[in-house]
Each structure stands twice: as structure tokens, then as C-alpha cells.
Scaffold this motif. Structure first.
Motif, PDB file in Angstrom:
ATOM      1  N   ASN A 148       5.888   6.123   1.352  1.00  0.00           N
ATOM      2  CA  ASN A 148       5.888   6.815   0.064  1.00  0.00           C
ATOM      3  C   ASN A 148       4.904   6.204  -0.912  1.00  0.00           C
ATOM      4  O   ASN A 148       5.075   6.328  -2.113  1.00  0.00           O
ATOM      5  N   CYS A 149       3.906   5.526  -0.414  1.00  0.00           N
ATOM      6  CA  CYS A 149       2.983   4.818  -1.285  1.00  0.00           C
ATOM      7  C   CYS A 149       2.041   5.796  -1.985  1.00  0.00           C
ATOM      8  O   CYS A 149       1.547   6.750  -1.390  1.00  0.00           O
ATOM      9  N   ARG A 150       1.779   5.519  -3.258  1.00  0.00           N
ATOM     10  CA  ARG A 150       0.903   6.366  -4.060  1.00  0.00           C
ATOM     11  C   ARG A 150      -0.572   6.017  -3.856  1.00  0.00           C
ATOM     12  O   ARG A 150      -1.444   6.798  -4.161  1.00  0.00           O
ATOM     13  N   TYR A 151      -0.817   4.811  -3.401  1.00  0.00           N
ATOM     14  CA  TYR A 151      -2.180   4.319  -3.268  1.00  0.00           C
ATOM     15  C   TYR A 151      -2.549   4.120  -1.809  1.00  0.00           C
ATOM     16  O   TYR A 151      -1.707   3.957  -0.948  1.00  0.00           O
ATOM     17  N   GLN A 152      -3.830   4.101  -1.565  1.00  0.00           N
ATOM     18  CA  GLN A 152      -4.373   3.753  -0.255  1.00  0.00           C
ATOM     19  C   GLN A 152      -5.379   2.649  -0.484  1.00  0.00           C
ATOM     20  O   GLN A 152      -6.276   2.833  -1.295  1.00  0.00           O
ATOM     21  N   THR A 189      -1.907   0.639   1.137  1.00  0.00           N
ATOM     22  CA  THR A 189      -0.585   0.393   0.584  1.00  0.00           C
ATOM     23  C   THR A 189      -0.592  -0.926  -0.189  1.00  0.00           C
ATOM     24  O   THR A 189      -1.479  -1.758  -0.015  1.00  0.00           O
ATOM     25  N   CYS A 190       0.415  -1.126  -1.013  1.00  0.00           N
ATOM     26  CA  CYS A 190       0.472  -2.347  -1.831  1.00  0.00           C
ATOM     27  C   CYS A 190       0.540  -3.603  -0.971  1.00  0.00           C
ATOM     28  O   CYS A 190      -0.065  -4.616  -1.314  1.00  0.00           O
ATOM     29  N   ARG A 239      -1.450  -4.662  -9.292  1.00  0.00           N
ATOM     30  CA  ARG A 239      -1.354  -3.449  -8.486  1.00  0.00           C
ATOM     31  C   ARG A 239       0.093  -2.955  -8.418  1.00  0.00           C
ATOM     32  O   ARG A 239       0.369  -1.773  -8.573  1.00  0.00           O
ATOM     33  N   CYS A 297       2.097   0.723  -9.951  1.00  0.00           N
ATOM     34  CA  CYS A 297       2.745   1.665  -9.040  1.00  0.00           C
ATOM     35  C   CYS A 297       4.076   2.119  -9.643  1.00  0.00           C
ATOM     36  O   CYS A 297       5.120   1.506  -9.419  1.00  0.00           O
ATOM     37  N   SER A 299      -2.892   7.187  -8.653  1.00  0.00           N
ATOM     38  CA  SER A 299      -2.749   7.267  -7.201  1.00  0.00           C
ATOM     39  C   SER A 299      -4.149   7.403  -6.619  1.00  0.00           C
ATOM     40  O   SER A 299      -5.123   7.547  -7.338  1.00  0.00           O
ATOM     41  N   GLY A 300      -4.251   7.341  -5.294  1.00  0.00           N
ATOM     42  CA  GLY A 300      -5.530   7.517  -4.628  1.00  0.00           C
ATOM     43  C   GLY A 300      -6.027   6.239  -3.982  1.00  0.00           C
ATOM     44  O   GLY A 300      -5.278   5.296  -3.757  1.00  0.00           O
ATOM     45  N   ASP A 352      -7.649   2.800  -3.804  1.00  0.00           N
ATOM     46  CA  ASP A 352      -7.761   1.680  -4.737  1.00  0.00           C
ATOM     47  C   ASP A 352      -7.823   0.372  -3.957  1.00  0.00           C
ATOM     48  O   ASP A 352      -6.826  -0.335  -3.843  1.00  0.00           O
TER      49      ASP A 352
END
Length: 80
Positions: free
Chosen positions: A26-30, A32-33, A56, A60, A66-67, A69
Motif C-alpha cells: 500500500n505504499c504511496r511512493y516508489q 517503498t519506504c 520520508r 507518507c 506520491s510517485g 521519490d
């Protein structure tokens, strides 16, 4: 990776091995954290990499971005 960065990375690796499969993708970023944290610690060491990781994680949230990063590249010192 410095010895201190290895120590800071232990909770991230523990999270990836235990909690991450339960939480799901369910991560908003690519990336992942957790992947971001390991990359930042590898490139910048324990202090700056830990700081970048904390920033970071604080970004979140539902009202955050998102996107793509990636962690910033390490600046190279000019040759003398």
C-alpha cells in the motif's frame, strides 16, 4: 555501508521480514519506504541516511505526495 548504518538498518530489515508481508503493498511512493531507507543508509551513512529516512516516513500520510521519490545521490567532492 558503515557499521553504524548496519545497526540503523536492523529495524528496517526486521520490519521487512516480519511486518511488511502483513501490511501489504500500500505504499504511496516508489521505491517503498523500507527500500528507500536501505538505499539512503547505504549511500549516506547512519546520520544523514537516518535523517532522510525519517523525513520520508513523515511525508507518507494521506495528505502527502506520491510517485517516484528516490534518495538523493551522494554529492562528490571536487578533485583538488
Amino acid at each position: 555501508m558503515s557499521p553504524a548504518a548496519h545497526i540503523v538498518a536492523l529495524p528496517v530489515r526486521l520490519y521487512r521480514a516480519t511486518l511488511s508481508p502483513w501490511v501489504g503493498m500500500n505504499c504511496r511512493y516508489q521505491p517503498t519506504c523500507s527500500a528507500y531507507a536501505l538505499e539512503a543508509l547505504e549511500a549516506h551513512g547512519a546520520l544523514k541516511g537516518g535523517w532522510l529516512t525519517l523525513r520520508r516516513i513523515l511525508r507518507c500520510h494521506p495528505f502527502g505526495g506520491s510517485g517516484y521519490d528516490p534518495p538523493p545521490e551522494r554529492k562528490k567532492k571536487p578533485d583538488a
